[in-house]
Design a protein around this motif. Structure first.
Motif, PDB file in Angstrom:
ATOM      1  N   ILE A  82      17.357  65.317 142.789  1.00  0.00           N
ATOM      2  CA  ILE A  82      18.406  65.332 143.804  1.00  0.00           C
ATOM      3  C   ILE A  82      18.181  64.078 144.632  1.00  0.00           C
ATOM      4  O   ILE A  82      17.091  63.870 145.178  1.00  0.00           O
ATOM      5  N   VAL A  83      19.199  63.221 144.682  1.00  0.00           N
ATOM      6  CA  VAL A  83      19.077  61.970 145.414  1.00  0.00           C
ATOM      7  C   VAL A  83      20.175  61.906 146.477  1.00  0.00           C
ATOM      8  O   VAL A  83      21.262  62.442 146.294  1.00  0.00           O
ATOM      9  N   ASP A  84      19.864  61.276 147.592  1.00  0.00           N
ATOM     10  CA  ASP A  84      20.799  61.119 148.696  1.00  0.00           C
ATOM     11  C   ASP A  84      21.288  59.682 148.679  1.00  0.00           C
ATOM     12  O   ASP A  84      20.555  58.763 149.061  1.00  0.00           O
ATOM     13  N   CYS A  85      22.499  59.482 148.192  1.00  0.00           N
ATOM     14  CA  CYS A  85      23.049  58.139 148.012  1.00  0.00           C
ATOM     15  C   CYS A  85      24.361  58.004 148.763  1.00  0.00           C
ATOM     16  O   CYS A  85      25.117  58.960 148.900  1.00  0.00           O
ATOM     17  N   THR A  86      24.650  56.790 149.195  1.00  0.00           N
ATOM     18  CA  THR A  86      25.900  56.511 149.880  1.00  0.00           C
ATOM     19  C   THR A  86      27.076  56.569 148.920  1.00  0.00           C
ATOM     20  O   THR A  86      28.149  57.075 149.266  1.00  0.00           O
ATOM     21  N   THR A  87      26.868  56.071 147.695  1.00  0.00           N
ATOM     22  CA  THR A  87      27.966  56.031 146.721  1.00  0.00           C
ATOM     23  C   THR A  87      27.509  56.561 145.368  1.00  0.00           C
ATOM     24  O   THR A  87      26.311  56.608 145.070  1.00  0.00           O
ATOM     25  N   ARG A  88      28.482  56.898 144.570  1.00  0.00           N
ATOM     26  CA  ARG A  88      28.228  57.318 143.186  1.00  0.00           C
ATOM     27  C   ARG A  88      27.537  56.197 142.414  1.00  0.00           C
ATOM     28  O   ARG A  88      26.640  56.443 141.603  1.00  0.00           O
ATOM     29  N   ASP A  89      27.961  54.967 142.666  1.00  0.00           N
ATOM     30  CA  ASP A  89      27.348  53.820 141.981  1.00  0.00           C
ATOM     31  C   ASP A  89      25.859  53.721 142.278  1.00  0.00           C
ATOM     32  O   ASP A  89      25.072  53.329 141.417  1.00  0.00           O
ATOM     33  N   ASP A  90      25.452  54.065 143.501  1.00  0.00           N
ATOM     34  CA  ASP A  90      24.024  54.064 143.842  1.00  0.00           C
ATOM     35  C   ASP A  90      23.270  55.102 143.007  1.00  0.00           C
ATOM     36  O   ASP A  90      22.168  54.847 142.533  1.00  0.00           O
ATOM     37  N   ALA A  91      23.880  56.285 142.831  1.00  0.00           N
ATOM     38  CA  ALA A  91      23.257  57.332 142.011  1.00  0.00           C
ATOM     39  C   ALA A  91      23.183  56.896 140.549  1.00  0.00           C
ATOM     40  O   ALA A  91      22.181  57.136 139.863  1.00  0.00           O
ATOM     41  N   ILE A  92      24.219  56.228 140.070  1.00  0.00           N
ATOM     42  CA  ILE A  92      24.228  55.731 138.689  1.00  0.00           C
ATOM     43  C   ILE A  92      23.123  54.687 138.508  1.00  0.00           C
ATOM     44  O   ILE A  92      22.435  54.671 137.476  1.00  0.00           O
ATOM     45  N   ALA A  93      22.909  53.844 139.495  1.00  0.00           N
ATOM     46  CA  ALA A  93      21.844  52.830 139.405  1.00  0.00           C
ATOM     47  C   ALA A  93      20.476  53.493 139.278  1.00  0.00           C
ATOM     48  O   ALA A  93      19.626  53.040 138.498  1.00  0.00           O
ATOM     49  N   ILE A  94      20.254  54.578 140.003  1.00  0.00           N
ATOM     50  CA  ILE A  94      18.986  55.306 139.895  1.00  0.00           C
ATOM     51  C   ILE A  94      18.848  55.903 138.502  1.00  0.00           C
ATOM     52  O   ILE A  94      17.788  55.817 137.876  1.00  0.00           O
ATOM     53  N   ALA A  95      19.918  56.500 137.989  1.00  0.00           N
ATOM     54  CA  ALA A  95      19.879  57.073 136.637  1.00  0.00           C
ATOM     55  C   ALA A  95      19.578  55.984 135.605  1.00  0.00           C
ATOM     56  O   ALA A  95      18.838  56.226 134.648  1.00  0.00           O
ATOM     57  N   ARG A  96      20.106  54.796 135.806  1.00  0.00           N
ATOM     58  CA  ARG A  96      19.810  53.679 134.889  1.00  0.00           C
ATOM     59  C   ARG A  96      18.334  53.292 134.953  1.00  0.00           C
ATOM     60  O   ARG A  96      17.725  52.989 133.929  1.00  0.00           O
TER      61      ARG A  96
END
Length: 124
Positions: A82-96
């Motif tokens: 579970i990550v706290d991100c400002t944008t979906r793109d930030d969450a995608i970067a973590i998944a990458r």
């Protein structure tokens, strides 16, 4: 906004790893966890137990307990972040980042709506 990053993998591949391979994988993931923790982005994360120990509740009323998970694919859900991100793109970067360490895993990114009794759902 909180995002769930769900880690899917063919469980047999993970089970077949040597202790050294598993330790190397976990060390790589720990590096990312440490960075996310230091950034204040990391929420709860977990490596789930064996799918053979899972069960599913389904059906009307009290439902029926069925042994095992019932994914429609060859992969099983083996863990999550579970990550706290400002944008979906930030969450995608973590998944990458996670995928760079664990290249054969599949990561699903999904917004999380926190439920608190008496409080309207955020993001709706």
């Amino acid at each position: 906004m909180f995002y769930a990053i769900l880690a899917y993998h063919v469980e047999g591949v993970i089970v077949a790893m040597t202790p050294q391979e598993d330790a190397a994988l976990m060390a790589g993931l720990l590096e990312i966890n440490t960075r996310l923790h230091e950034d204040g982005t990391l929420g709860p994360s977990a490596r789930l137990g064996a799918t053979e120990d899972a069960c599913t509740l389904r059906g009307p009323g009290d439902g029926v307990i069925i042994d095992g998970p019932f994914a429609e694919t060859k992969e099983q859900l083996l863990g999550f972040y579970i990550v706290d991100c400002t944008t979906r793109d930030d969450a995608i970067a973590i998944a990458r980042d996670l995928r760079r360490v664990n290249a054969s895993a599949v990561y699903e990114i999904r917004p999380v709506l926190l439920f608190k009794p008496g409080v309207p759902l955020a993001g709706r």
